[in-house]
Design a protein around this motif. Structure first.
Motif, PDB file in Angstrom:
ATOM      1  N   GLU A  34       0.834  -1.200   0.000  1.00 31.42           N
ATOM      2  CA  GLU A  34       0.000   0.000   0.000  1.00 31.42           C
ATOM      3  C   GLU A  34       0.866   1.247   0.000  1.00 31.42           C
ATOM      4  O   GLU A  34       1.879   1.308   0.695  1.00 31.42           O
ATOM      5  N   TYR A  42       3.815   4.041  16.696  1.00 35.81           N
ATOM      6  CA  TYR A  42       3.561   2.692  17.181  1.00 35.81           C
ATOM      7  C   TYR A  42       2.626   2.671  18.393  1.00 35.81           C
ATOM      8  O   TYR A  42       1.894   1.702  18.591  1.00 35.81           O
ATOM      9  N   ASP A  91      10.822  -2.144  11.029  1.00 36.41           N
ATOM     10  CA  ASP A  91      12.047  -2.766  11.525  1.00 36.41           C
ATOM     11  C   ASP A  91      12.665  -2.112  12.754  1.00 36.41           C
ATOM     12  O   ASP A  91      13.600  -2.630  13.348  1.00 36.41           O
ATOM     13  N   SER A  92      12.169  -0.969  13.162  1.00 39.48           N
ATOM     14  CA  SER A  92      12.764  -0.276  14.315  1.00 39.48           C
ATOM     15  C   SER A  92      12.526  -1.114  15.572  1.00 39.48           C
ATOM     16  O   SER A  92      11.674  -2.002  15.577  1.00 39.48           O
TER      17      SER A  92
END
Ligand code: FMN
Lengths: 466, 395
Positions: free
Chosen positions: A64, A159, A229-230
């Motif tokens: 997306e 997040y 990926d953090s």
């Protein structure tokens, strides 16, 4: 010798699964070959999905991007661009497939939880329990320009926000009691009174007050993938996800990533094997290693032509570099340093232009690379690429299964719509012969096919701040 | 439309609403499947294929919230519904000629998402997609997304804005924007992509909801039809919004079947360019049971309240009524009380009779919704601007 011990009670399954990532944008998909077909016709999607299903793939993925990538203030012209809405396309594919999982990448910033959760539940029911959500956290203001909210979310918040979003979505999916629907038209009511629990959420960014409209599916609720990926992203996945769509396909790197995820998963109070890992990957295969190498050079030349190579640098330099020879060294002139990431797309977000340019010039000079060679090395996802004969690559993959470095691969075909044919026709049988690949679908739902446990219902009282 | 000869009867089209087990709230009690079998792909496939093989030209899919099972009022009937756009998309690849029109709300949804989803529906259906515009006035829908409640004139403004954003986004890629020019390495011709730079007409401070802007261009190339036909309930948009071209078709309601033709004529006068589609609830005699008897039985469970005209009677009488309504309306949308029962009668008796009388357009495999409505495929508004700008520069 690689240290393959993962620790923390992790047990390799010895098996691999495959998924296919139908890429709509970027330079990974070759469009210049005579064989390459339409990126938007439904037939292309049908062809890829049905081939994947013939090869017993676990999942069909769509990415997306909610704003077109730009280059020097205009839409980027050189790569494949434009793609359908993920869930709409997957709903259509649900009617012409029967076993493959259907994974929609959807971000948590520019969707409303009630709306997104409802649509994913619909896809899950329409497909007979084959839906999944790849949770991403796009937060740039640049994408926000297409939405009512604009670019409202701070980077640091994404997040926290994503976690509250996913928790709310899970409560929506868990809201109908099992067996709530009457088994006969003679019943007093269609659904037992009080069987659908309203969901309330009040937080910093949004409020949800919603009566869910759908029961649980055959797989209870959509499978959750996570891509990001953090450290925050990994912790989020360890707490919430079933599968990570990772960026770590090289064996050593994959083992390290697995160790890290197992640790985080155990810390989050879950089992060491609870979170599956499927890295992004590309396969360039042929009958012999020599042919495969030749094919790789051809694919690379089509992926990164001279115009793409210069344009790639222009993104980071923030200026036109047409006067530079793609087969010569990197430009000595410096980038335009002003912060223009708003118009350059997420690839550039947060990078420091001048610092990056110095670093790249030094690296290219060191290795004696031209612009084209340098860009090709950077963008070809050399790390994620498996090149070789069918048997050779099957042997390499068997090692991943043995060590438990990954649970499978998510393949980006470099050719649409025939790019999976050689994988399904030749690689899959080799993997099956080695006993590391399924010989049939384990069940009818994605959750069963991935070997995931039935989820536990979210308690009603969960209150999450956002 | 379809006025080839002055002697030939006017040919119209029929649409069928496919939600749930039928339009009557108690329809599920007369369905030929168990309640648990309603909300899945098998049911969607079966109903849309039945509609197509019966000869319906258009299938519509209702959306939005239904009364909750936990609340008392209406709590005895179906409280669940799959997303309409996804049901239409699911039907796309398994059907060949029927037009697929989901209802999509414009007030509490993101216009950018709607535009992409509908364009995608056009791709997966081969150009057989349309959009039935809804403007939710429910407090519950506002609460679900945590926005303030919109009502009154605000509904029309939100709907008109949302339609305008979608139309601009559909035009934002000109038809030939994907050039795949190997010689220059260009996949797209950037001159054929356009920012839409939409600013909502809703006052940023107003109680009707915050204003917004959309930058564009779309993330998907222009839909196969260029512009999807947009269907709007008559009365939602004001005269200015209609004359700005928001609607390709108006859905017209009347209190009784007899009054439908008059309403249709009035709507045509108000929106001369738009197709007129009359709305009709239908209960038919079936298998030796009278329509009135069937309705009484269903109403004894839950009374059917509907703002649409209702026909209750025989297939022959309905055929006569439809023939007369189709003299003034371009199409009729039927809402059968119980899909499993009434669709059978419609397929076996009503549609064949109308076809024999030459009153129905012949569904053409491979044709688009625009073809059915007699609409040309429009050029992108931005293409027109580019051409006129460059020809102006030439002189
Ligand atoms: C393999 C992979 C695939 C991704 N695919 C998408 C995508 O299709 N759309 C998107 O908006 N972001 C995508 N992302 C971006 C992530 O969601 C996230 O925004 C980004 O990685 C930054 O988060 P991080 O700092 O946690 O890595 C992807 C990331 C990875 C690693």
């Amino acid at each position: 010798m690689t240290d393959t011990h993962i620790g923390n009670g992790f047990v390799p399954s010895g098996q691999l699964q495959l998924g296919v990532f139908f890429q709509g944008v970027n330079s990974g998909t070759v469009w210049k070959s005579a064989e390459s077909g339409s990126q938007t016709d439904f037939e292309s999607f049908r062809r890829i999905a049905q081939t994947a299903e013939r090869g017993l793939f676990a999942a069909f993925f769509l990415g997306e991007g909610l704003r077109l990538r730009e280059h020097l203030g205009r839409p980027h012209a050189l790569d494949v661009a434009g793609r359908p809405d993920a869930q709409t396309m997957l709903a259509a594919l649900a009617s012409v497939t029967s076993s493959i999982g259907l994974v929609a990448t959807q971000n948590t910033t520019y969707n409303d939880p009630a709306d997104l959760a409802h649509r994913l539940a619909s896809l899950d029911l329409l497909s007979g329990g084959r839906a999944a959500w790849n949770v991403v956290t796009t937060d740039n203001a640049w994408t926000g320009a297409n939405f009512r909210r604009g670019g409202y979310l701070d980077h640091a918040d994404r997040y926290v926000h994503a976690e509250a979003f996913v928790t709310t979505a899970k409560r929506i999916w868990d809201s109908w009691a099992d067996g709530a629907i009457a088994s006969s038209p003679a019943a007093a009511a269609w659904a037992a009174p009080g069987s659908a629990r309203p969901v309330h959420h009040e937080g910093k960014h949004y409020t949800v007050d919603y009566v869910p409209r759908l029961p649980r599916s055959a797989q209870y609720r959509p499978v959750l993938f996570q891509a990001g990926d953090s450290p925050e992203g990994r912790d989020f996945a360890a707490r919430q996800a079933d599968v990570i769509f990772s960026a770590h396909p090289k064996l050593d790197d994959a083992l390290g990533f697995r160790r890290d995820i197992v640790q985080r998963t155990v810390n989050a109070g879950r089992g060491a094997n609870d979170v599956k890992i499927m890295p992004a990957s590309e396969f360039i295969l042929a009958a012999t290693p020599e042919e495969a190498l030749e094919k790789k050079n051809w694919v690379r030349s089509l992926q990164i032509g001279p115009e793409q190579a210069v344009a790639y640098l222009e993104q980071f330099w923030g200026r036109e570099l047409q006067e530079f020879d793609p087969d010569g060294p990197l430009p000595e002139i410096d980038p335009v340093v002003e912060e223009t990431s708003e118009t350059r797309g997420s690839g550039f977000h947060g990078a420091k232009a001048k610092q990056l340019a110095d670093q790249w010039r030094a690296e290219a000079k060191d290795k004696g690379l031209s612009i084209r060679q340098f860009v090709s090395a950077r963008t070809s996802r050399g790390d994620s690429s498996f090149t070789g004969s069918y048997t050779e690559v099957a042997d390499r993959l068997a090692e991943y299964a043995r060590t438990g470095a990954v649970d499978g691969f998510n393949i980006s075909p470099w050719l649409i719509p025939t790019g999976l044919d050689d994988i399904v026709n030749h690689l899959v049988p080799e993997l099956q012969e080695r006993g590391v690949y399924p010989t049939g679908y384990a069940g009818s739902t994605l959750r069963e096919n991935l070997g995931l446990a039935t989820p536990v219902r979210q308690p009603d009282s969960v209150g999450v701040e956002v | 439309m379809n006025t080839t000869s002055t002697n030939a009867p006017r040919q119209g089209f029929l649409a069928l609403e496919l939600d749930g087990d039928g339009a009557h709230p108690a329809a599920w009690r007369k369905a030929r499947h168990t309640p648990a079998e309603l909300l899945d792909g098998t049911r969607v496939r079966a109903t849309v294929l039945a509609a197509e093989s019966a000869g319906f030209h258009v299938a519509t899919f209702a959306d939005g919230s239904l009364p909750a099972a936990s609340s008392d009022a209406g709590g005895r009937d179906i409280p669940g519904r799959l997303n309409a756009l996804q049901r239409a998309a699911f039907a796309g690849p398994v059907t060949g000629s029927i037009v697929l029109v989901p209802e999509v709300d414009t007030v509490y949804t993101e216009p950018f998402h709607i535009s992409t989803q509908l364009a995608s529906l056009d791709y997966v259906s081969g150009g057989r997609a349309g959009w039935l515009v809804a403007a939710s006035d429910k407090v519950a829908d506002a609460a679900a997304v945590g926005r303030s409640h919109v009502s009154g004139e605000g509904l029309g403004r939100e709907a008109a804005d949302s339609v305008e954003v979608s139309r601009r986004l559909w035009d934002s890629w000109e038809d030939d924007a994907v050039i795949r020019d190997v010689a220059t390495g260009r996949y797209i011709d950037v001159d054929q992509l356009h920012y839409v730079d939409f600013e909502s007409t809703v006052d940023f401070e107003s109680a009707a909801g915050a204003g917004y802007s959309v930058k564009g261009p779309s993330i998907i190339p222009r839909p196969l039809q260029g512009q999807l036909p947009v269907l709007v309930p008559a009365g939602l948009l004001n005269a200015d919004q209609l004359s700005a071209g928001a609607a390709d078709a108006l859905l017209v309601s009347a209190p009784t079947p007899e009054l439908l033709a008059g309403e249709a004529a009035e709507a045509r006068a108000a929106a001369p360019g738009a197709a007129i589609i009359a709305e009709l609830d239908v209960v038919l005699d079936s298998r030796g049971q009278s329509a009135a008897g069937r309705l009484a039985e269903l109403d004894a469970y839950t009374p059917w309240q509907s703002s649409r005209a209702r026909f209750v009677g025989s297939a022959a009488e309905l055929t006569g009524l439809l023939a007369s309504v189709l003299e003034t309306a371009d199409g009729v949308r039927l809402h059968p009380a119980v899909l499993d029962v009434d669709l059978e009668e419609l397929a076996q008796l009503v549609l064949p009779a109308l076809r024999r009388r030459g009153l129905l357009a012949t569904p053409q495999p491979g044709s688009t919704f625009r073809d059915l409505l007699g609409l040309q495929r429009p050029a992108s508004r931005y293409a027109a601007a580019t051409i006129s700008a460059s020809s102006a520069a030439d002189h």
